[in-house]
Scaffold this motif. Structure first.
Motif, mmCIF file in Angstrom:
data_model
loop_
_atom_site.group_PDB
_atom_site.id
_atom_site.type_symbol
_atom_site.label_atom_id
_atom_site.label_comp_id
_atom_site.label_asym_id
_atom_site.label_seq_id
_atom_site.Cartn_x
_atom_site.Cartn_y
_atom_site.Cartn_z
ATOM 1 N N SER A 79 -7.116 2.718 -5.024
ATOM 2 C CA SER A 79 -7.226 3.916 -5.850
ATOM 3 C C SER A 79 -6.014 3.977 -6.785
ATOM 4 O O SER A 79 -4.928 3.486 -6.457
ATOM 5 C CB SER A 79 -7.290 5.170 -4.977
ATOM 6 N N TRP A 80 -6.231 4.569 -7.928
ATOM 7 C CA TRP A 80 -5.132 4.693 -8.887
ATOM 8 C C TRP A 80 -4.012 5.536 -8.279
ATOM 9 O O TRP A 80 -2.835 5.279 -8.501
ATOM 10 C CB TRP A 80 -5.638 5.302 -10.196
ATOM 11 N N ARG A 81 -4.370 6.525 -7.481
ATOM 12 C CA ARG A 81 -3.377 7.399 -6.858
ATOM 13 C C ARG A 81 -2.383 6.603 -6.009
ATOM 14 O O ARG A 81 -1.184 6.827 -6.067
ATOM 15 C CB ARG A 81 -4.092 8.448 -5.994
ATOM 16 N N THR A 82 -2.876 5.637 -5.238
ATOM 17 C CA THR A 82 -1.976 4.864 -4.378
ATOM 18 C C THR A 82 -1.289 3.719 -5.120
ATOM 19 O O THR A 82 -0.244 3.255 -4.696
ATOM 20 C CB THR A 82 -2.723 4.281 -3.159
ATOM 21 N N ALA A 83 -1.852 3.283 -6.234
ATOM 22 C CA ALA A 83 -1.288 2.139 -6.958
ATOM 23 C C ALA A 83 -0.374 2.544 -8.109
ATOM 24 O O ALA A 83 0.408 1.733 -8.595
ATOM 25 C CB ALA A 83 -2.421 1.272 -7.506
ATOM 26 N N GLN A 84 -0.459 3.783 -8.535
ATOM 27 C CA GLN A 84 0.202 4.219 -9.773
ATOM 28 C C GLN A 84 1.714 4.024 -9.774
ATOM 29 O O GLN A 84 2.282 3.552 -10.759
ATOM 30 C CB GLN A 84 -0.138 5.681 -10.037
ATOM 31 N N GLU A 85 2.385 4.348 -8.685
ATOM 32 C CA GLU A 85 3.847 4.240 -8.646
ATOM 33 C C GLU A 85 4.295 2.795 -8.855
ATOM 34 O O GLU A 85 5.164 2.510 -9.683
ATOM 35 C CB GLU A 85 4.386 4.781 -7.324
ATOM 36 N N ALA A 86 3.709 1.872 -8.115
ATOM 37 C CA ALA A 86 4.062 0.455 -8.266
ATOM 38 C C ALA A 86 3.655 -0.042 -9.649
ATOM 39 O O ALA A 86 4.402 -0.780 -10.299
ATOM 40 C CB ALA A 86 3.392 -0.378 -7.178
ATOM 41 N N TRP A 87 2.477 0.355 -10.112
ATOM 42 C CA TRP A 87 1.973 -0.081 -11.417
ATOM 43 C C TRP A 87 2.934 0.352 -12.529
ATOM 44 O O TRP A 87 3.226 -0.418 -13.444
ATOM 45 C CB TRP A 87 0.575 0.493 -11.644
ATOM 46 N N SER A 88 3.440 1.575 -12.424
ATOM 47 C CA SER A 88 4.392 2.092 -13.421
ATOM 48 C C SER A 88 5.671 1.255 -13.452
ATOM 49 O O SER A 88 6.342 1.176 -14.484
ATOM 50 C CB SER A 88 4.740 3.554 -13.130
ATOM 51 N N ALA A 89 6.000 0.639 -12.328
ATOM 52 C CA ALA A 89 7.177 -0.237 -12.239
ATOM 53 C C ALA A 89 6.822 -1.684 -12.587
ATOM 54 O O ALA A 89 7.645 -2.589 -12.420
ATOM 55 C CB ALA A 89 7.773 -0.165 -10.839
ATOM 56 N N GLY A 90 5.586 -1.925 -13.053
ATOM 57 C CA GLY A 90 5.168 -3.277 -13.418
ATOM 58 C C GLY A 90 4.811 -4.147 -12.231
ATOM 59 O O GLY A 90 4.913 -5.369 -12.295
ATOM 60 N N GLU A 91 4.373 -3.502 -11.137
ATOM 61 C CA GLU A 91 4.102 -4.234 -9.896
ATOM 62 C C GLU A 91 2.706 -3.933 -9.353
ATOM 63 O O GLU A 91 2.130 -2.883 -9.601
ATOM 64 C CB GLU A 91 5.110 -3.825 -8.814
ATOM 65 N N LEU A 92 2.220 -4.878 -8.580
ATOM 66 C CA LEU A 92 1.004 -4.699 -7.785
ATOM 67 C C LEU A 92 1.392 -4.953 -6.340
ATOM 68 O O LEU A 92 2.090 -5.928 -6.044
ATOM 69 C CB LEU A 92 -0.076 -5.704 -8.212
ATOM 70 N N GLU A 93 0.952 -4.074 -5.440
ATOM 71 C CA GLU A 93 1.226 -4.250 -4.016
ATOM 72 C C GLU A 93 -0.053 -4.659 -3.296
ATOM 73 O O GLU A 93 -1.101 -4.056 -3.492
ATOM 74 C CB GLU A 93 1.708 -2.933 -3.393
ATOM 75 N N VAL A 94 0.048 -5.699 -2.479
ATOM 76 C CA VAL A 94 -1.022 -6.059 -1.557
ATOM 77 C C VAL A 94 -0.382 -6.243 -0.188
ATOM 78 O O VAL A 94 0.831 -6.400 -0.066
ATOM 79 C CB VAL A 94 -1.793 -7.336 -1.996
ATOM 80 N N ASN A 95 -1.201 -6.246 0.846
ATOM 81 C CA ASN A 95 -0.667 -6.395 2.191
ATOM 82 C C ASN A 95 0.083 -7.714 2.320
ATOM 83 O O ASN A 95 -0.462 -8.790 2.031
ATOM 84 C CB ASN A 95 -1.806 -6.315 3.210
ATOM 85 N N GLY A 96 1.326 -7.640 2.747
ATOM 86 C CA GLY A 96 2.184 -8.816 2.824
ATOM 87 C C GLY A 96 1.739 -9.849 3.836
ATOM 88 O O GLY A 96 1.764 -11.048 3.577
ATOM 89 N N TYR A 97 1.310 -9.392 5.002
ATOM 90 C CA TYR A 97 0.878 -10.331 6.039
ATOM 91 C C TYR A 97 -0.379 -11.084 5.592
ATOM 92 O O TYR A 97 -0.492 -12.295 5.777
ATOM 93 C CB TYR A 97 0.619 -9.600 7.360
ATOM 94 N N GLN A 98 -1.308 -10.354 5.002
ATOM 95 C CA GLN A 98 -2.523 -10.997 4.514
ATOM 96 C C GLN A 98 -2.200 -11.974 3.386
ATOM 97 O O GLN A 98 -2.751 -13.077 3.341
ATOM 98 C CB GLN A 98 -3.529 -9.958 4.025
ATOM 99 N N PHE A 99 -1.319 -11.584 2.481
ATOM 100 C CA PHE A 99 -0.929 -12.461 1.381
ATOM 101 C C PHE A 99 -0.370 -13.786 1.919
ATOM 102 O O PHE A 99 -0.737 -14.862 1.438
ATOM 103 C CB PHE A 99 0.105 -11.759 0.490
ATOM 104 N N LEU A 100 0.477 -13.716 2.931
ATOM 105 C CA LEU A 100 1.051 -14.939 3.514
ATOM 106 C C LEU A 100 -0.023 -15.805 4.170
ATOM 107 O O LEU A 100 -0.014 -17.032 4.014
ATOM 108 C CB LEU A 100 2.135 -14.579 4.534
#
Length: 175
Positions: A79-100
């Motif tokens: 959702s934009w609500r949960t992604a907006q803060e990171a997005w504003s900082a030029g970032e995308l967050e995904v689950n770290g364990y899954q990414f690895l």
């Protein structure tokens, strides 16, 4: 709920039975799929206690012409609500364990493995083994606390609309 059911029955009567049957058939198959995954996971744990963990890749695309796999995708919707803060900082967050885990899997696959993330009205696509991420524990003391793979938006493809998404996907799929 009763009003929605009554409306559904009326629409179905007006349009004929097929309007809802395909939806419920799909949901029935989806529930069976979930049950099969659970039973298989439970069976593996019973046969080999504590030895394995099961994960999946969401979609594998095959060429209809050659019948060969073209790409695999891990699908996410944020959702934009949960992604907006990171997005504003030029970032995308995904689950770290899954990414690895996906990075390790991508190294073994002969088919490229991508994340496909729908963020609000935007789409993010990136090849897992070609993107660097900083691993950070974030949101301490909240229900969102976890290890995140923090990815720079400069390192991924971002589509604002379906026209841009088609261009990105054509490149990803070699078309």
């Amino acid at each position: 709920m009763v009003a929605a059911r009554a409306e559904m029955i009326q629409l179905s009567a007006d349009a004929g039975r097929p309007i809802y049957k395909p939806f419920f058939d799909y949901m029935r198959r989806s529930l069976m799929d979930m049950e099969n995954r659970y039973l298989f996971s439970d069976l593996i744990e019973y046969l080999f206690p504590g030895e394995f963990a099961l994960y999946d890749v969401d979609s594998v695309l095959f060429s209809k012409e050659s019948r060969e796999p073209v790409a695999a995708f891990e699908l996410k919707k944020k959702s934009w609500r949960t992604a907006q803060e990171a997005w504003s900082a030029g970032e995308l967050e995904v689950n770290g364990y899954q990414f690895l885990r996906l990075k390790r899997l991508a190294r073994r696959f002969s088919v490229p493995l991508f994340y496909f993330v729908w963020v609000g009205g935007k789409f993010v696509v990136f090849r897992v083994d070609e993107v660097w991420a900083d691993l950070e524990r974030r949101y301490g003391g909240t229900s969102a606390e976890d290890l995140y793979a923090v990815i720079s938006l400069e390192d991924v493809e971002v589509a604002e609309d379906f026209i841009e998404l088609r261009k990105i996907m054509k490149e990803v799929l070699g078309r």
